[in-house]
Design an enzyme around this catalytic site. Structure first.
Site: not given
Length: 298
Positions: A46, A51, A76, A107
């Site tokens: 994931d 990120y 996401k 997200h």
């Protein structure tokens, strides 16, 4: 109640119960963590555009030598990209070095501005973002195997389902004994939506790791407290879980799931009555708590 090794999505696909989370993993360490996890039995990875590690995740997948078809890969759609879903999808695919995603999530139900990513974009409705994701899902089944959401409370799920033509396959939320989110879990179960639990330990240095109930069960099963917290989620029907680590020994250990009794699960869930907190509490300008219970940040 024995923990499952996978959970079936409403698309018919199987999603491995335990995956490697990469939120807050240090830059430069993610590639190795992904490679090591995949080489040692993990099948579920994931990440997220937010990120800033999709490229590292992709490099780790490539270095592992594990066939892409054996991996369940989630990323996401970032909040500032909600007006440009199609372009964001192509960017994620390129960064990850893959032709398709097993799961693509919105997200947050919170469009943000490009110029100031911490500022709410009140000119765009996140429901329109979902409609764009639905169109991409229907038009490109070769690129998107499933779509879903993340950080959605019951209120936001109800608003989405009132207009959706595709029921989300997954709702990824923070879930641990001090943030059980039972209302969200029960609602998702009633709609055939799988719940993925992130931050199952609470957070780094979480007080849950020294909780007496958690420690008692860890001693009983001869495992680490983290294993009990991860196992709690893996023992729940219709739930997958994302422990995060970049340390080899912990990556291996986190995959050790124990079968908890119904009484033990209830005991762990009751921790919420004594110690309630969230590790990820949204406080962006203009969005507030997004309908989640107001509780203390770590």
């Amino acid at each position: 109640m024995p923990a499952s090794t996978s959970v079936k999505l409403n698309t018919g696909a199987e999603m491995p119960t335990v995956g490697l989370g990469t939120w807050k993993s240090a830059p430069g360490a993610v590639e190795h963590a992904v490679e090591y996890a995949l080489k040692n039995g993990y099948k579920h990875i994931d990440t997220a555009a937010a990120y800033k590690n999709e490229s590292e995740v992709g490099q780790g997948i490539a270095a592992s030598g594990v066939p892409r078809g054996s991996i369940f890969l989630t990323t996401k759609l970032d909040n500032p990209d909600q007006k440009e879903a199609a372009q964001a999808l192509e960017s994620s695919l390129k960064n990850l070095g893959t032709d398709y995603l097993d799961l693509w999530l919105m997200h947050w139900p919170a469009p943000m501005t490009k110029d100031t990513p911490a500022l709410a974009d009140k000119t765009h409705d996140w429901l329109d973002t979902w409609k764009d994701m639905e169109k991409l899902f229907k038009a490109h089944p070769d690129k998107l195997k499933a779509i879903g959401v993340s950080n959605f409370s019951v209120e936001f799920l109800e608003r989405l389902l009132a207009v959706a033509t595709v029921v989300p396959a997954v709702n990824q939320i923070e879930m641990h004994p001090s943030c059980p989110a039972e209302d969200v879990l029960e609602f998702c179960r009633s709609k055939g939506i799988v719940v993925t639990a992130y931050s199952p330990l609470g957070s780094d240095n979480s007080p849950l790791l020294t909780n007496e109930i958690v420690k008692k069960l860890a001693d009983k099963y001869s495992v680490q407290p983290a294993n009990i917290l991860i196992s709690l989620q893996a023992n729940k029907p219709g739930v997958t879980v994302l422990p995060k680590s970049v340390t080899n020994s912990r990556i291996l250990s986190n995959a050790n799931i124990v079968d908890l009794t119904e009484e033990e699960i209830a005991e762990l869930q009751a921790i919420d009555k004594m110690q309630h907190f969230r590790a990820c509490h949204p406080s962006w300008t203009g969005w507030g708590s997004l309908g989640f219970p107001d509780c203390k940040d770590l």
